[in-house]
Design a protein around this motif. Structure first.
Motif, mmCIF file in Angstrom:
data_model
loop_
_atom_site.group_PDB
_atom_site.id
_atom_site.type_symbol
_atom_site.label_atom_id
_atom_site.label_comp_id
_atom_site.label_asym_id
_atom_site.label_seq_id
_atom_site.Cartn_x
_atom_site.Cartn_y
_atom_site.Cartn_z
ATOM 1 N N ALA A 130 43.295 28.426 64.568
ATOM 2 C CA ALA A 130 42.119 28.117 63.747
ATOM 3 C C ALA A 130 41.829 26.620 63.831
ATOM 4 O O ALA A 130 41.834 25.911 62.820
ATOM 5 N N PRO A 131 41.575 26.112 65.040
ATOM 6 C CA PRO A 131 41.389 24.663 65.193
ATOM 7 C C PRO A 131 40.153 24.121 64.494
ATOM 8 O O PRO A 131 40.144 22.961 64.057
ATOM 9 N N CYS A 132 39.116 24.924 64.379
ATOM 10 C CA CYS A 132 37.900 24.442 63.718
ATOM 11 C C CYS A 132 38.126 24.301 62.215
ATOM 12 O O CYS A 132 37.702 23.316 61.603
ATOM 13 N N ARG A 133 38.806 25.276 61.632
ATOM 14 C CA ARG A 133 39.146 25.164 60.217
ATOM 15 C C ARG A 133 40.012 23.933 59.978
ATOM 16 O O ARG A 133 39.800 23.186 59.010
ATOM 17 N N ALA A 134 40.988 23.697 60.870
ATOM 18 C CA ALA A 134 41.841 22.522 60.728
ATOM 19 C C ALA A 134 41.018 21.237 60.809
ATOM 20 O O ALA A 134 41.269 20.279 60.066
ATOM 21 N N HIS A 135 40.029 21.224 61.686
ATOM 22 C CA HIS A 135 39.178 20.043 61.842
ATOM 23 C C HIS A 135 38.385 19.754 60.574
ATOM 24 O O HIS A 135 38.324 18.604 60.120
ATOM 25 N N TYR A 136 37.783 20.792 60.000
ATOM 26 C CA TYR A 136 36.897 20.586 58.850
ATOM 27 C C TYR A 136 37.636 20.528 57.516
ATOM 28 O O TYR A 136 37.015 20.221 56.495
ATOM 29 N N THR A 137 38.951 20.800 57.525
ATOM 30 C CA THR A 137 39.730 20.697 56.290
ATOM 31 C C THR A 137 40.822 19.641 56.390
ATOM 32 O O THR A 137 41.705 19.577 55.530
ATOM 33 N N ALA A 138 40.770 18.833 57.429
ATOM 34 C CA ALA A 138 41.779 17.783 57.600
ATOM 35 C C ALA A 138 41.770 16.847 56.401
ATOM 36 O O ALA A 138 40.713 16.469 55.892
ATOM 37 N N GLY A 139 42.970 16.493 55.935
ATOM 38 C CA GLY A 139 43.068 15.592 54.788
ATOM 39 C C GLY A 139 42.979 16.296 53.453
ATOM 40 O O GLY A 139 42.968 15.646 52.403
ATOM 41 N N GLY A 140 42.877 17.628 53.477
ATOM 42 C CA GLY A 140 42.883 18.386 52.236
ATOM 43 C C GLY A 140 41.517 18.623 51.621
ATOM 44 O O GLY A 140 41.418 19.252 50.560
ATOM 45 N N THR A 141 40.460 18.167 52.254
ATOM 46 C CA THR A 141 39.099 18.381 51.751
ATOM 47 C C THR A 141 38.327 19.242 52.738
ATOM 48 O O THR A 141 38.298 18.943 53.935
ATOM 49 N N ASP A 142 37.720 20.311 52.252
ATOM 50 C CA ASP A 142 36.898 21.166 53.100
ATOM 51 C C ASP A 142 35.509 20.539 53.202
ATOM 52 O O ASP A 142 34.705 20.609 52.270
ATOM 53 N N VAL A 143 35.238 19.924 54.346
ATOM 54 C CA VAL A 143 33.980 19.206 54.537
ATOM 55 C C VAL A 143 32.784 20.138 54.415
ATOM 56 O O VAL A 143 31.753 19.778 53.828
ATOM 57 N N LEU A 144 32.905 21.348 54.945
ATOM 58 C CA LEU A 144 31.771 22.264 54.917
ATOM 59 C C LEU A 144 31.515 22.783 53.507
ATOM 60 O O LEU A 144 30.362 22.955 53.103
ATOM 61 N N ALA A 145 32.566 23.004 52.743
ATOM 62 C CA ALA A 145 32.372 23.388 51.344
ATOM 63 C C ALA A 145 31.662 22.279 50.576
ATOM 64 O O ALA A 145 30.795 22.534 49.731
ATOM 65 N N ALA A 146 32.009 21.027 50.889
ATOM 66 C CA ALA A 146 31.355 19.900 50.230
ATOM 67 C C ALA A 146 29.883 19.814 50.620
ATOM 68 O O ALA A 146 29.017 19.521 49.784
ATOM 69 N N ARG A 147 29.577 20.098 51.884
ATOM 70 C CA ARG A 147 28.172 20.069 52.315
ATOM 71 C C ARG A 147 27.361 21.149 51.603
ATOM 72 O O ARG A 147 26.204 20.933 51.225
ATOM 73 N N ILE A 148 27.957 22.315 51.437
ATOM 74 C CA ILE A 148 27.250 23.397 50.743
ATOM 75 C C ILE A 148 27.013 23.015 49.290
ATOM 76 O O ILE A 148 25.937 23.273 48.727
ATOM 77 N N ALA A 149 27.996 22.395 48.666
ATOM 78 C CA ALA A 149 27.823 21.942 47.285
ATOM 79 C C ALA A 149 26.704 20.905 47.187
ATOM 80 O O ALA A 149 25.925 20.908 46.220
ATOM 81 N N GLU A 150 26.598 20.028 48.175
ATOM 82 C CA GLU A 150 25.530 19.022 48.182
ATOM 83 C C GLU A 150 24.163 19.665 48.391
ATOM 84 O O GLU A 150 23.138 19.135 47.935
ATOM 85 N N LEU A 151 24.148 20.800 49.081
ATOM 86 C CA LEU A 151 22.876 21.488 49.323
ATOM 87 C C LEU A 151 22.322 22.136 48.057
ATOM 88 O O LEU A 151 21.098 22.241 47.893
ATOM 89 N N ALA A 152 23.195 22.564 47.162
ATOM 90 C CA ALA A 152 22.779 23.370 46.014
ATOM 91 C C ALA A 152 21.603 22.769 45.237
ATOM 92 O O ALA A 152 20.586 23.445 45.021
ATOM 93 N N PRO A 153 21.671 21.516 44.783
ATOM 94 C CA PRO A 153 20.519 20.977 44.033
ATOM 95 C C PRO A 153 19.264 20.835 44.887
ATOM 96 O O PRO A 153 18.148 20.837 44.349
#
Length: 274
Positions: A130-153
């Protein structure tokens, strides 16, 4: 003797909607590449996309499709430069007498194109991991989850912006067709590592859920084409609704084909009939 009312031809029934405006990104705009409208051609706005299918079913008095490939939420309020032209700010098509609006937006804000490219690139080094998941969650933060949260408003602002300009409009926010199956995938035909298939599918489900929740909270209706499985990029030609990196129909890579757009059009029309 027949009365005048009986003898006169029946008046044509007025269309249910007088002015339908379609907004959005490539998942609203694209269809068959040989059916792309000009003005501007760089939007890849096809005559068999889902807005055109909705218009064919509902027969509004006026239909305006201003959707455009590559659009992000800022392109609703500002002009968008595309190859061979400029698409006007999409909200410019909204008028006080507009009574139906559909919009698909948010995937490019989150970075769908970048994600597909990165996941494909990483898959060749670890196709069973799962190299893509590892890339986007490196450092303990899910970058894509954060982007979705930023999209909400931003989705709330989109619906509010539509209703401010077209206060009598029925607003339908449309999510995204499922791109990948829930698991396994079909590497290397579609280069997502096995472990990344479920991760990306979860990202897309979260995106649709976030868009839908914000849309409905703002007073719009939500149609979620991503609920249906079995028509993803890994399916055989004739069954898939979204093309893979190498399209098997005259559509764009990783975008809805004519069958997928027809399905979405049916979902929107059904939602409006309820």
């Amino acid at each position: 003797m027949l009365s005048t009312a009986l003898a006169a031809p029946a008046a044509a029934a007025a269309p249910r909607y007088q002015r339908y405006v379609a907004l959005g990104d490539s998942y609203a705009a694209v269809g068959t590449l040989t059916k792309v409208r000009s003005a501007p051609i760089g939007c890849a706005r096809a005559t068999d996309n889902y807005p055109s299918g909705v218009a064919a079913r509902l027969a509004p008095a006026t239909f305006v499709d201003i959707s455009c490939g590559g659009a992000e939420t800022p392109d609703l309020t500002t002009p968008q430069e595309v190859p061979l032209g400029v698409n006007p700010a999409q909200f410019s098509a909204l008028t006080p007498d507009t009574d139906l609006v559909t919009v698909s937006i948010g995937g490019n804000d989150v970075g769908f194109g970048e994600i597909v490219r990165k996941c494909a690139e990483l898959s060749f080094g670890d196709p069973f991991g799962a190299p893509c998941r590892a890339h986007y969650t490196a450092g303990g933060t899910d970058v894509l989850a954060a982007r979705i949260a930023e999209l909400a408003p931003k989705i709330t602002a989109v619906v509010d912006g539509i209703t401010a300009r077209s206060p009598n409009a029925t607003v339908v926010v449309v999510g995204y067709l499922r791109i990948l199956p829930p698991r396994w995938g079909c590497w290397p035909l579609v280069p997502f590592a096995i472990g990344d298939v479920a991760y990306f599918d979860g990202v897309q489900r979260s995106l649709n859920a976030t868009i839908g929740g914000r849309a409905e909270a703002a007073g719009a209706r939500f149609v979620n084409p991503g609920l249906t499985t079995g028509h993803d990029v890994c399916q055989l030609p004739g069954k898939k609704w979204v093309e893979g990196l190498v399209p098997t129909s005259l559509s764009m890579p990783v975008h809805p084909n004519a069958r997928g757009q027809a399905h979405v059009a049916g979902l929107v029309a059904a939602a409006l009939s309820q």
